[in-house]
Design an enzyme around this catalytic site. Structure first.
Site, short mmCIF file in Angstrom:
data_model
loop_
_atom_site.label_atom_id
_atom_site.label_comp_id
_atom_site.label_asym_id
_atom_site.label_seq_id
_atom_site.Cartn_x
_atom_site.Cartn_y
_atom_site.Cartn_z
N HIS A 19 -8.66 12.88 -3.58
CA HIS A 19 -7.29 12.14 -3.29
C HIS A 19 -7.85 10.39 -2.98
O HIS A 19 -6.83 9.62 -2.85
CB HIS A 19 -6.78 12.52 -2.20
N ASN A 66 0.93 9.81 1.68
CA ASN A 66 2.46 10.25 1.75
C ASN A 66 3.29 8.73 2.11
O ASN A 66 4.56 8.69 1.80
CB ASN A 66 3.00 11.34 2.18
N ASP A 91 -5.54 8.25 -7.70
CA ASP A 91 -6.05 9.64 -8.62
C ASP A 91 -4.95 10.06 -9.24
O ASP A 91 -3.92 9.88 -9.00
CB ASP A 91 -6.52 10.51 -7.50
N ASN A 112 2.50 11.70 -4.32
CA ASN A 112 3.43 11.23 -3.34
C ASN A 112 3.07 9.93 -2.83
O ASN A 112 3.91 9.11 -2.38
CB ASN A 112 3.06 12.00 -2.04
#
Length: 189
Positions: A19, A66, A91, A112
């Protein structure tokens, strides 16, 4: 000024995880162009400098993935930037590890961090550099997968992709994004 955002999660725990491909690319730009990304402002680590004469701001939001849009919106408001002056590196699960894809705009595609950016910027019209991280095997948790480190077998591919993403962002400081996109999207990997 051009704003180059890398998405990821803050802290040592997440440093080399899938991530954090966006953070890795910002680190490459920082290293190559001598722009330290250490100032803690706008709920992000930021660094101001120049790439081939063009003023740039590098940023790694520290809000966790997020909520990335909250930090990016603060930066853009403070510097009075428009979405056209922004590129985000992040990513992408839907591409094999190490693949690169550049886009001028688009939906969140289930990401997100991008969802948060679209929500807080009020537009999908911002440039993206996506770094492929592959998908987990069926039945495996996506959230566990994106928060794991790259295995040794994928390390060379991800390092090359992150370097290319950094080079693409640097090229955008002096060339129209469509030219950068055409160049990097045509690379065979």
């Amino acid at each position: 000024m051009k704003l180059i955002i890398g998405l990821g999660n803050p802290g040592k725990k997440y440093e080399d995880t899938r991530h954090n491909a966006g953070f890795m690319a910002i680190d490459k730009i920082s290293e190559k162009w001598g722009i330290p990304v250490q100032q803690n402002k706008f709920r992000a680590l930021v660094g101001e400098g120049r790439i081939e004469g063009e003023k740039v701001l590098l940023a790694k939001p520290q809000t966790y993935m997020n909520l990335s849009g909250e930090s990016v919106a603060e930066i853009m408001k403070f510097y009075k930037l428009i979405p056209d002056e922004l590129v985000v590196i992040f990513d992408d699960l839907d591409m094999p590890t190490g693949q690169l894809r550049l886009r001028e705009k688009g939906s969140a595609g289930g990401h997100n961090g991008i969802k948060s950016m679209i929500q807080h910027l009020g537009t999908q019209e911002f440039k993206r550099i996506k770094v492929g991280i592959g998908r987990p095997e069926p039945g495996r948790s996506v959230s566990d997968y994106v928060l794991q480190s790259f295995p040794a077998a994928e390390r060379a591919d991800i390092n090359e992709a992150v370097s290319l993403a950094a080079d693409a962002a640097a090229m955008w400081t002096r060339e129209p994004f469509v030219k950068v996109m055409n160049h990097y999207n045509s690379l065979k990997r």
